[in-house]
Design a protein around this motif. Structure first.
Motif, PDB file in Angstrom:
ATOM      1  N   ASN A   8       1.592 -10.274  -0.016  1.00 11.02           N
ATOM      2  CA  ASN A   8       0.292 -10.527   0.781  1.00 11.02           C
ATOM      3  C   ASN A   8       0.670 -10.363   2.200  1.00 11.02           C
ATOM      4  OD1 ASN A   8       1.694 -12.998   2.486  1.00 11.02           O
ATOM      5  ND2 ASN A   8       1.229 -13.984   0.323  1.00 11.02           N
ATOM      6  N   GLU A   9      -0.390 -10.096   3.034  1.00 11.65           N
ATOM      7  CA  GLU A   9      -0.115  -9.739   4.381  1.00 11.65           C
ATOM      8  C   GLU A   9       0.852 -10.676   4.876  1.00 11.65           C
ATOM      9  OE1 GLU A   9      -3.154  -9.347   8.200  1.00 11.65           O
ATOM     10  OE2 GLU A   9      -3.429  -8.172   6.451  1.00 11.65           O
ATOM     11  N   GLY A  10       0.841 -11.795   5.005  1.00 12.61           N
ATOM     12  CA  GLY A  10       1.771 -12.629   5.557  1.00 12.61           C
ATOM     13  C   GLY A  10       3.142 -12.637   5.439  1.00 12.61           C
ATOM     14  N   SER A  20       4.283   6.388  17.595  1.00 14.49           N
ATOM     15  CA  SER A  20       3.684   6.518  18.611  1.00 14.49           C
ATOM     16  C   SER A  20       1.985   6.208  18.561  1.00 14.49           C
ATOM     17  CB  SER A  20       3.521   8.092  19.308  1.00 14.49           C
ATOM     18  OG  SER A  20       4.782   8.230  19.675  1.00 14.49           O
ATOM     19  N   GLY A  21       1.521   6.018  17.350  1.00 13.10           N
ATOM     20  CA  GLY A  21       0.245   5.648  16.917  1.00 13.10           C
ATOM     21  C   GLY A  21      -0.201   4.113  16.897  1.00 13.10           C
ATOM     22  N   LEU A  22       1.040   3.435  17.287  1.00 12.17           N
ATOM     23  CA  LEU A  22       1.000   1.968  17.283  1.00 12.17           C
ATOM     24  C   LEU A  22      -0.028   1.448  18.519  1.00 12.17           C
ATOM     25  CD1 LEU A  22       4.740   1.127  16.938  1.00 12.17           C
ATOM     26  CD2 LEU A  22       2.859   0.138  15.634  1.00 12.17           C
ATOM     27  N   PRO A  23      -0.562   0.225  18.440  1.00 12.92           N
ATOM     28  CA  PRO A  23      -1.443  -0.303  19.350  1.00 12.92           C
ATOM     29  C   PRO A  23      -0.791  -0.233  20.792  1.00 12.92           C
ATOM     30  CG  PRO A  23      -1.580  -1.604  17.413  1.00 12.92           C
ATOM     31  CD  PRO A  23      -0.372  -0.638  17.319  1.00 12.92           C
ATOM     32  N   ASN A  24      -1.625  -0.425  21.832  1.00 17.73           N
ATOM     33  CA  ASN A  24      -0.988  -0.470  23.115  1.00 17.73           C
ATOM     34  C   ASN A  24      -0.597  -1.846  23.260  1.00 17.73           C
ATOM     35  OD1 ASN A  24      -1.891  -1.514  26.046  1.00 17.73           O
ATOM     36  ND2 ASN A  24      -1.421   0.557  26.202  1.00 17.73           N
ATOM     37  N   TYR A  25       0.405  -2.118  24.160  1.00 13.84           N
ATOM     38  CA  TYR A  25       1.022  -3.433  23.871  1.00 13.84           C
ATOM     39  C   TYR A  25       0.043  -4.521  24.674  1.00 13.84           C
ATOM     40  CZ  TYR A  25       1.437  -3.461  29.345  1.00 13.84           C
ATOM     41  OH  TYR A  25       1.259  -3.611  30.614  1.00 13.84           O
ATOM     42  N   GLN A  26      -0.846  -4.114  25.442  1.00 17.17           N
ATOM     43  CA  GLN A  26      -1.914  -4.969  25.757  1.00 17.17           C
ATOM     44  C   GLN A  26      -2.638  -5.458  24.909  1.00 17.17           C
ATOM     45  OE1 GLN A  26      -3.140  -1.965  28.626  1.00 17.17           O
ATOM     46  NE2 GLN A  26      -2.497  -3.328  30.541  1.00 17.17           N
ATOM     47  N   SER A  27      -2.828  -5.141  23.504  1.00 20.50           N
ATOM     48  CA  SER A  27      -3.755  -5.465  22.617  1.00 20.50           C
ATOM     49  C   SER A  27      -3.040  -6.312  21.668  1.00 20.50           C
ATOM     50  CB  SER A  27      -4.274  -4.117  21.619  1.00 20.50           C
ATOM     51  OG  SER A  27      -2.790  -3.802  21.028  1.00 20.50           O
ATOM     52  N   TYR A  28      -1.791  -6.682  21.854  1.00 21.12           N
ATOM     53  CA  TYR A  28      -1.536  -7.730  20.800  1.00 21.12           C
ATOM     54  C   TYR A  28      -1.659  -9.056  21.496  1.00 21.12           C
ATOM     55  CZ  TYR A  28       1.676  -4.483  18.716  1.00 21.12           C
ATOM     56  OH  TYR A  28       2.150  -3.406  17.758  1.00 21.12           O
ATOM     57  N   ALA A  29      -1.685 -10.196  20.568  1.00 19.97           N
ATOM     58  CA  ALA A  29      -1.847 -11.700  21.097  1.00 19.97           C
ATOM     59  C   ALA A  29      -0.644 -12.143  21.201  1.00 19.97           C
ATOM     60  CB  ALA A  29      -2.445 -12.035  19.913  1.00 19.97           C
ATOM     61  N   ASP A  30      -0.716 -13.065  21.897  1.00 15.37           N
ATOM     62  CA  ASP A  30       0.427 -13.974  22.657  1.00 15.37           C
ATOM     63  C   ASP A  30       1.622 -13.978  21.500  1.00 15.37           C
ATOM     64  OD1 ASP A  30      -0.518 -14.233  25.022  1.00 15.37           O
ATOM     65  OD2 ASP A  30      -0.878 -16.038  24.914  1.00 15.37           O
ATOM     66  N   GLU A  63       4.262   0.163   2.066  1.00 18.32           N
ATOM     67  CA  GLU A  63       3.508   1.382   1.608  1.00 18.32           C
ATOM     68  C   GLU A  63       2.741   1.242   0.117  1.00 18.32           C
ATOM     69  OE1 GLU A  63       6.141   4.606   1.766  1.00 18.32           O
ATOM     70  OE2 GLU A  63       5.485   5.239   3.901  1.00 18.32           O
ATOM     71  N   GLN A  64       3.521   0.503  -0.769  1.00 19.30           N
ATOM     72  CA  GLN A  64       2.966   0.287  -2.115  1.00 19.30           C
ATOM     73  C   GLN A  64       2.104  -0.882  -2.048  1.00 19.30           C
ATOM     74  OE1 GLN A  64       6.413  -0.505  -4.562  1.00 19.30           O
ATOM     75  NE2 GLN A  64       7.404   1.726  -3.927  1.00 19.30           N
ATOM     76  N   MET A  65       1.901  -1.769  -1.199  1.00 22.76           N
ATOM     77  CA  MET A  65       0.679  -2.621  -1.076  1.00 22.76           C
ATOM     78  C   MET A  65      -0.754  -2.244  -1.369  1.00 22.76           C
ATOM     79  SD  MET A  65       2.733  -5.397   1.435  1.00 22.76           S
ATOM     80  CE  MET A  65       1.540  -6.946   1.090  1.00 22.76           C
ATOM     81  N   THR A  66      -1.314  -3.089  -1.996  1.00 19.46           N
ATOM     82  CA  THR A  66      -2.689  -2.736  -1.960  1.00 19.46           C
ATOM     83  C   THR A  66      -3.763  -3.318  -0.927  1.00 19.46           C
ATOM     84  OG1 THR A  66      -3.341  -4.438  -3.506  1.00 19.46           O
ATOM     85  CG2 THR A  66      -2.430  -2.588  -4.485  1.00 19.46           C
ATOM     86  N   ALA A  67      -4.826  -2.767  -1.009  1.00 22.98           N
ATOM     87  CA  ALA A  67      -5.799  -3.094   0.060  1.00 22.98           C
ATOM     88  C   ALA A  67      -6.297  -4.686  -0.191  1.00 22.98           C
ATOM     89  CB  ALA A  67      -7.111  -2.317  -0.030  1.00 22.98           C
ATOM     90  N   GLU A  68      -6.106  -5.157  -1.348  1.00 26.32           N
ATOM     91  CA  GLU A  68      -6.280  -6.519  -1.799  1.00 26.32           C
ATOM     92  C   GLU A  68      -5.305  -7.365  -0.979  1.00 26.32           C
ATOM     93  OE1 GLU A  68      -6.804  -4.260  -4.118  1.00 26.32           O
ATOM     94  OE2 GLU A  68      -8.896  -4.098  -3.749  1.00 26.32           O
ATOM     95  N   GLU A  74      -5.191  -1.406   8.084  1.00 22.39           N
ATOM     96  CA  GLU A  74      -4.783  -1.231   9.601  1.00 22.39           C
ATOM     97  C   GLU A  74      -3.525  -1.929   9.931  1.00 22.39           C
ATOM     98  OE1 GLU A  74      -8.063  -4.469   9.856  1.00 22.39           O
ATOM     99  OE2 GLU A  74      -7.601  -2.464   8.818  1.00 22.39           O
ATOM    100  N   THR A  75      -3.266  -3.304   9.205  1.00 23.09           N
ATOM    101  CA  THR A  75      -2.176  -3.963   9.414  1.00 23.09           C
ATOM    102  C   THR A  75      -0.935  -3.170   8.633  1.00 23.09           C
ATOM    103  OG1 THR A  75      -3.232  -6.091   9.438  1.00 23.09           O
ATOM    104  CG2 THR A  75      -1.066  -6.192   9.040  1.00 23.09           C
ATOM    105  N   GLN A  76      -1.234  -2.794   7.496  1.00 23.23           N
ATOM    106  CA  GLN A  76      -0.164  -1.869   6.749  1.00 23.23           C
ATOM    107  C   GLN A  76       0.211  -1.028   7.412  1.00 23.23           C
ATOM    108  OE1 GLN A  76      -2.011   0.125   3.386  1.00 23.23           O
ATOM    109  NE2 GLN A  76       0.072  -0.377   1.984  1.00 23.23           N
ATOM    110  N   ILE A  77      -0.561  -0.079   8.038  1.00 24.86           N
ATOM    111  CA  ILE A  77      -0.042   1.118   8.806  1.00 24.86           C
ATOM    112  C   ILE A  77       0.657   0.777   9.835  1.00 24.86           C
ATOM    113  CG2 ILE A  77      -1.002   3.178  10.369  1.00 24.86           C
ATOM    114  CD1 ILE A  77      -3.400   3.114   8.469  1.00 24.86           C
ATOM    115  N   ARG A  78       0.266  -0.355  10.880  1.00 25.21           N
ATOM    116  CA  ARG A  78       0.848  -1.005  11.887  1.00 25.21           C
ATOM    117  C   ARG A  78       2.282  -1.323  11.730  1.00 25.21           C
ATOM    118  NH1 ARG A  78       2.073  -5.913  14.272  1.00 25.21           N
ATOM    119  NH2 ARG A  78       0.522  -6.881  12.959  1.00 25.21           N
ATOM    120  N   LEU A  79       2.444  -2.081  10.522  1.00 29.46           N
ATOM    121  CA  LEU A  79       3.893  -2.595  10.263  1.00 29.46           C
ATOM    122  C   LEU A  79       4.906  -1.397   9.804  1.00 29.46           C
ATOM    123  CD1 LEU A  79       2.812  -5.674   8.124  1.00 29.46           C
ATOM    124  CD2 LEU A  79       3.546  -5.664  10.511  1.00 29.46           C
TER     125      LEU A  79
END
Length: 489
Positions: free
Chosen positions: A39-41, A199-209, A125-130, A135-140
């Motif tokens: 799972n995502e966690g 380089s396609g990662l989010p900008n650092y300011q978008s991260y939560a604490d 990469e092998q994890m499913t959308a379920e 977006e989390t998959q790509i970021r990780l």
């Protein structure tokens, strides 16, 4: 889901346990490999655990191993009075060889971290959308590629050509175990590809604490700018540095002291840092203890990392330089008897944590891996190499000098003079941040040897611009070869 089996790669026992935690906290539990990626966690926990390989307790890569395994072999550092390890003292004296155990650790820990990133990339990469939001998959995956690129960049600069492994090691076959070295160009190609993707990662300011300190678009671009700088690709180095300056939202802190203020961690200047949280599972910054005074009552420092005074670093600072009292200490007041104790020579002070005076091993000060001040100096150096000491180059350099409170560089410098000015500024700005050896060796063997000989380290030779491939790895892997400069040494 297929169970992941970790095996030995050229003598490296690849760990099958990653931490499950917020980035800046010690994990409360660990998950074994076959429980991951359901799972995502769990995917987030796996990548977070890979960050921890940068700065785990003990002598891990960014928790003192860089210092004792690399920086000791420069003109600015030496093994301190309490550095008792003969291998560390050998590096400080430039008498190390392929049997040095610090070389083994640099190699082993780097490939351990690389394999963890490889596992993350393949499994996520092998994890499913379920199982995970796309977006989390790509970021990780991009975070894992950033970390892999960082480790390969370090390995290349230390050892020259190294094995390039981009898939998890899962079997005991010779094909997976006995990996030959790839060319430096091949490894750099992988580094560049990974960082371009990251380089396609989010900008650092978008991260939560809870996620502050993770890799970001700015971190990937800044590291890629440094890769290009190291390769003397001035055009790409300048372009990437300019991109970060213009688009990523970083800036210098108003005061140099802010860089090392534990209340301002992962702030506007911190592009990417090794994260430390003292009194939390022993994840303190050991550089604080290693450099702290040992003979002042109540300080309880180790004083294993010392200033090599013959190199002239301390004397090179102007008396008014605002970096001087943050970078060094010349004495401290004892918390036991209230007396001030002067030191016989300056000692490093950047990571000293006032909240744990008697236990500096629990310092919560982060170690910068790349910060905005360095990014400005990357831009200044690249611009000078392309166009000379232009106004743009001077402005970037003078931004760092202005914050330090030292005289700004005027127009009229030659390209050669400006180059040296940038290198000296890097030397002063980035003291004790794992930068000096890399800076010396990228100027070439002649430059490196001249600097060390001028500092009285007369054992320095041309071969020392690389470290030897560890003998233990050569013994275990018949397809590995020694670096040419270290054959018969």
């Amino acid at each position: 889901m297929k169970k992941i089996v970790y095996v030995v790669l050229t003598g490296l026992l690849l760990s099958n346990i990653l931490g499950c935690s917020k980035l800046t906290e010690t994990p409360d539990s660990a998950l074994v490999a076959e429980q991951f990626y359901l799972n995502e966690g769990q995917a987030v926990a796996a990548v977070t655990g890979t960050y921890r390989k940068l700065y785990e307790s003990g002598q891990s890569l960014y928790n003192s191993l860089f210092q004792i395994g690399v920086e000791m072999a420069t003109d600015d550092y030496e093994a301190g009075p309490r550095a008792r390890n003969a291998h560390v003292r050998a590096i400080s004296n430039l008498t190390h060889d392929a049997s040095n155990d610090r070389m083994e650790q640099l190699w082993k820990q780097s490939y351990d971290a690389i394999n963890a990133s490889n596992v993350n990339i393949v499994q996520i990469e092998q994890m499913t959308a379920e199982q995970i939001a796309p977006e989390t998959q790509i970021r990780l995956i991009r975070e894992a590629k950033f970390l892999r690129a960082l480790h390969y960049f370090n390995l290349l600069r230390w050892f020259g050509a190294v094995p390039l492994v981009t898939q998890p090691v899962e079997t005991l076959t010779p094909e997976e175990l006995y990996v030959s070295k790839a060319s430096e160009d091949e490894v750099y190609g992988q580094i560049i590809a990974d960082l371009e993707d990251a380089s396609g990662l989010p900008n650092y300011q978008s991260y939560a604490d809870n996620d502050k300190g993770r890799a970001s678009s700015g971190a990937a671009k800044a590291l890629l700018a440094k890769v290009y700088l190291t390769r003397a690709d001035w055009t790409n180095a300048r372009a990437l540095a300019q991109d970060v300056i213009d688009n990523e939202g970083y800036a210098l802190f108003p005061a140099f002291a802010d860089v090392f203020d534990i209340e301002k961690k992962n702030g506007v200047e911190h592009i990417f840092s090794a994260q430390f949280q003292g009194n939390s599972g022993y994840q303190g910054n050991s550089l604080a203890s290693r450099s702290a005074p040992a003979d002042i009552p109540g300080i309880n420092g180790d004083y294993a990392d010392a200033l090599h005074t013959e190199g002239g670093l301390y004397a090179s600072f102007a008396a008014t330089d605002q970096r001087l009292p943050i970078t060094f200490t010349t004495g401290k007041t004892s918390p036991v008897d209230g007396k001030f104790y002067a030191l016989t020579k300056p000692q490093f002070n950047k990571y000293y944590d006032q909240t744990v005076i008697g236990n500096q091993g629990q310092s919560s000060v982060n170690t910068p891996i790349i910060r905005y001040a360095e990014l400005l100096l990357i831009y200044a150096e690249a611009e000078n190499e392309l166009n000379g000491a232009t106004e743009a180059a001077r402005n970037a350099l003078n931004g760092v000098r202005s914050r330090a409170g030292v005289r700004l560089l005027d127009a009229g410098s030659s390209k050669d003079a400006f180059r040296e000015a940038v290198f000296e500024e890097r030397r002063k700005e980035l003291v004790y941040e794992y930068q000096r050896w890399f800076d010396l060796v990228r100027r070439g063997a002649t430059y490196y040897v001249a600097k060390l000989h001028a500092a009285g380290k007369n054992n320095a030779a041309a071969r020392h611009v690389h470290f030897p491939t560890p003998q233990r790895e050569l013994n275990l892997n018949p397809n590995l070869t020694q670096h040419p400069d270290w054959i018969n040494h």
